[in-house]
Design an enzyme around this catalytic site. Structure first.
Site, PDB file in Angstrom:
ATOM      1  CG  ASP A   1     -51.333  73.598   2.738  1.00 51.50           C
ATOM      2  OD1 ASP A   1     -51.954  72.985   2.071  1.00 51.50           O
ATOM      3  OD2 ASP A   1     -51.208  73.815   3.921  1.00 51.50           O
TER       4      ASP A   1
ATOM      5  CG  ASP B   1     -54.738  80.596   5.995  1.00 54.10           C
ATOM      6  OD1 ASP B   1     -54.585  81.743   5.382  1.00 54.10           O
ATOM      7  OD2 ASP B   1     -53.788  79.596   6.246  1.00 54.10           O
TER       8      ASP B   1
END
Length: 229
Positions: free
Chosen positions: A32, A142
């Site tokens: 991100d 993640d």
């Protein structure tokens, strides 16, 4: 004396949670471009020395006082660094970085070794350092993978001019190796890693894992060293 039902429940839970002394979990992917949560000294796990390094738009060290680019839109901004891409060691082992756990102070800067038990990567292993936390279950990792999906927050548009929803799916990212060509050249190797080394999407693959001492190959990049175990 515990009832038979109680013993059955406990035995079943143990079989699910522990496999050969390791905890069962899953992997997902993310990229991100935000400053990692472990970039804040207040978020470090007890005994850790850091914080995790963040970068400016050009992947140089962020200036003092820089604000997380996912929560500020102008001025002195801090992003994730491109050095947090996976690192291939051999055909069955890689290093990398990941988000892990919902509480930063429980996981920040700790390292974990996991082995996939499902998916195309079954049998392959990684050692990852937790550089992010929050919104992630205590048994999931993640993995920082360019083109892995921006998720809830997106600083990649500000840093690289990515589409508003990131490259590929907002959650999960690109869906093929060929789509890695959409990313900036400095991120493409980490995108190819998922498809060419891991062998597929990586999202929701099952793993078993345990905490390990951090190798210098990771701490030298992140700038954060956790307490030894």
């Amino acid at each position: 004396m515990p009832s038979k039902l109680y013993l059955i429940i406990v035995t079943a839970f143990t079989a699910i949670a522990l496999v050969n002394g390791q905890t069962a979990g899953t992997t997902t992917t993310t990229w991100d471009c935000c400053e990692p949560a472990c970039g804040y000294t207040s978020n470090l796990s007890p005994g850790a020395r850091g914080p995790v390094q963040s970068c400016n738009k050009s992947n140089q060290p962020a200036a003092a006082g820089a604000q997380n680019a996912c929560f500020a839109s102008s001025g002195n901004l801090a992003f994730s660094c491109d050095k947090y891409q996976p690192i291939i060691v051999n055909s069955t082992f890689s290093y990398g970085f990941a988000g892990h756990g919902n509480t930063a102070t429980s996981t920040c800067c700790k390292c974990y070794q996991f082995t996939w038990t499902s998916g195309a990567g079954a049998g392959k292993s990684m050692i990852v350092q937790a550089i992010n936390a929050g919104g992630i279950t205590d048994t999931d990792f993640d993995i920082y993978t360019p083109g892995g999906g921006v998720g809830d927050y997106n600083a990649c548009t500000a840093q690289y001019g990515a589409p508003s929803g990131g490259w590929g799916r907002q959650y999960g990212g690109v869906t093929s190796d060929s789509q890695c060509s959409q990313l900036p050249s400095n991120l493409q190797a980490g995108c190819h890693w998922r498809w060419e080394w891991a062998g597929g999407d990586v999202n929701e693959w099952q793993i078993t894992y345990k905490q390990v001492n951090c190798p210098s190959q990771l701490t030298s990049l992140s700038g954060c060293t956790p307490a030894a175990i």
